[in-house]
Design an enzyme around this catalytic site. Structure first.
Site, PDB file in Angstrom:
ATOM      1  N   GLY A 264       0.833  -1.191   0.000  1.00 44.60           N
ATOM      2  CA  GLY A 264       0.000   0.000   0.000  1.00 44.60           C
ATOM      3  C   GLY A 264       0.873   1.248   0.000  1.00 44.60           C
ATOM      4  O   GLY A 264       2.044   1.208  -0.379  1.00 44.60           O
ATOM      5  N   ARG A 265       0.319   2.351   0.463  1.00 38.83           N
ATOM      6  CA  ARG A 265       1.089   3.597   0.483  1.00 38.83           C
ATOM      7  C   ARG A 265       1.934   3.749   1.741  1.00 38.83           C
ATOM      8  O   ARG A 265       2.871   4.539   1.759  1.00 38.83           O
ATOM      9  CB  ARG A 265       0.152   4.795   0.335  1.00 38.83           C
ATOM     10  CG  ARG A 265      -0.327   4.934  -1.104  1.00 38.83           C
ATOM     11  CD  ARG A 265      -1.014   6.241  -1.365  1.00 38.83           C
ATOM     12  NE  ARG A 265      -2.283   6.301  -0.679  1.00 38.83           N
ATOM     13  CZ  ARG A 265      -2.748   7.367  -0.046  1.00 38.83           C
ATOM     14  NH1 ARG A 265      -2.057   8.469  -0.005  1.00 38.83           N
ATOM     15  NH2 ARG A 265      -3.919   7.323   0.544  1.00 38.83           N
TER      16      ARG A 265
ATOM     17  N   GLU B 258       5.961   3.913   1.737  1.00 35.87           N
ATOM     18  CA  GLU B 258       6.700   5.073   1.227  1.00 35.87           C
ATOM     19  C   GLU B 258       7.123   6.013   2.342  1.00 35.87           C
ATOM     20  O   GLU B 258       8.141   6.688   2.227  1.00 35.87           O
ATOM     21  CB  GLU B 258       5.900   5.810   0.146  1.00 35.87           C
ATOM     22  CG  GLU B 258       4.684   6.554   0.639  1.00 35.87           C
ATOM     23  CD  GLU B 258       3.840   7.128  -0.477  1.00 35.87           C
ATOM     24  OE1 GLU B 258       3.110   8.110  -0.220  1.00 35.87           O
ATOM     25  OE2 GLU B 258       3.867   6.608  -1.608  1.00 35.87           O
TER      26      GLU B 258
ATOM     27  N   CYS C  36       4.048  -6.306  -2.468  1.00 38.01           N
ATOM     28  CA  CYS C  36       3.674  -5.090  -3.186  1.00 38.01           C
ATOM     29  C   CYS C  36       4.683  -3.964  -2.939  1.00 38.01           C
ATOM     30  O   CYS C  36       5.867  -4.114  -3.190  1.00 38.01           O
ATOM     31  CB  CYS C  36       2.251  -4.715  -2.778  1.00 38.01           C
ATOM     32  SG  CYS C  36       1.445  -3.544  -3.859  1.00 38.01           S
ATOM     33  N   HIS C  37       4.225  -2.833  -2.415  1.00 37.20           N
ATOM     34  CA  HIS C  37       5.094  -1.697  -2.127  1.00 37.20           C
ATOM     35  C   HIS C  37       5.891  -1.885  -0.828  1.00 37.20           C
ATOM     36  O   HIS C  37       6.772  -1.083  -0.534  1.00 37.20           O
ATOM     37  CB  HIS C  37       4.280  -0.402  -2.036  1.00 37.20           C
ATOM     38  CG  HIS C  37       3.777   0.077  -3.360  1.00 37.20           C
ATOM     39  ND1 HIS C  37       2.701  -0.502  -3.993  1.00 37.20           N
ATOM     40  CD2 HIS C  37       4.207   1.074  -4.169  1.00 37.20           C
ATOM     41  CE1 HIS C  37       2.478   0.132  -5.129  1.00 37.20           C
ATOM     42  NE2 HIS C  37       3.388   1.081  -5.272  1.00 37.20           N
TER      43      HIS C  37
ATOM     44  N   TYR D 112       5.378  -5.004  -6.590  1.00 39.90           N
ATOM     45  CA  TYR D 112       4.497  -4.344  -7.543  1.00 39.90           C
ATOM     46  C   TYR D 112       5.404  -3.797  -8.647  1.00 39.90           C
ATOM     47  O   TYR D 112       6.477  -3.262  -8.372  1.00 39.90           O
ATOM     48  CB  TYR D 112       3.699  -3.233  -6.851  1.00 39.90           C
ATOM     49  CG  TYR D 112       2.701  -2.584  -7.764  1.00 39.90           C
ATOM     50  CD1 TYR D 112       1.595  -3.296  -8.226  1.00 39.90           C
ATOM     51  CD2 TYR D 112       2.867  -1.276  -8.191  1.00 39.90           C
ATOM     52  CE1 TYR D 112       0.681  -2.729  -9.080  1.00 39.90           C
ATOM     53  CE2 TYR D 112       1.955  -0.691  -9.054  1.00 39.90           C
ATOM     54  CZ  TYR D 112       0.863  -1.419  -9.497  1.00 39.90           C
ATOM     55  OH  TYR D 112      -0.044  -0.846 -10.355  1.00 39.90           O
TER      56      TYR D 112
END
Length: 191
Positions: free
Chosen positions: A87-88, A91, A117-118, A137
């Site tokens: 997800g975000r 980051e 993923c992320h 991802y």
């Protein structure tokens, strides 16, 4: 009881937080779901990333996920494995030095790590992917290469295993990703 550490945060992918959390509870692990700056009982907002034929995923509001442990109390020596969700959240989670120290500990001790993923952004920032083969991802693939890792593009339903590291591109890979992580941590499920 064996413990697993699960790193999540605001706007982590909903399925990538909830599903591994519940699956690890199901097989008997005590899962400490944590987020920097938050304590046991606090919640994180999640987001649902969907694949609807656009050039990238779409994002929709997810659930509130209640944390089960206080981040500031985490001692990596207490855990048998680490799960990093996507997800975000990754980051900004990768900007937290304690998060990076925790990740490095698991790699230094060759302990099981599952990232999806992320979530791989945390691994690249921690400097632990050099020479390792992993997936992520697709938009994170260049980061893996820049960090010295061997990015392997696989269908989103698949997982890549390199020793103690299990990775998958996104939540459609949960069956393979979780199956392989369970195998790496020593859980055998027979029919």
């Amino acid at each position: 009881m064996k413990k697993i550490l699960l790193l999540t945060g605001d706007y982590a992918e909903d399925y990538e937080t909830m599903v591994p959390y519940q699956m690890l509870l199901m097989v008997g692990y005590d899962v400490h779901a944590v987020c920097p700056g938050k304590k046991k009982g606090d919640t994180v907002k999640t987001a649902i990333h969907d694949f609807e034929g656009d050039q990238t995923y779409s994002e929709k509001p997810g659930h509130r996920f209640q944390l089960t442990y206080t981040f500031d109390l985490v001692n990596p020596e207490d855990y048998a494995g680490l799960v990093i969700v996507g997800g975000r959240a990754p980051e900004y989670l990768r900007l937290n030095e304690k998060v990076l120290e925790i990740v490095r500990y698991f790699f230094d001790k060759d302990l099981p790590v599952a990232a999806i993923c992320h979530g791989i952004q945390i691994l690249t920032t921690a400097g632990v992917v050099k020479g390792r083969t992993l997936t992520a991802y697709a938009a994170v693939g260049p980061e893996v290469t820049l960090a010295g890792g061997n990015y392997r593009e696989v269908p989103p339903t698949e997982a890549v295993v390199d020793g103690n590291l299990v990775t998958s591109p996104a939540w459609p890979g949960h069956p393979a990703w979780i199956r392989e992580f369970l195998r790496v941590i020593g859980i055998r499920i027979s029919q």
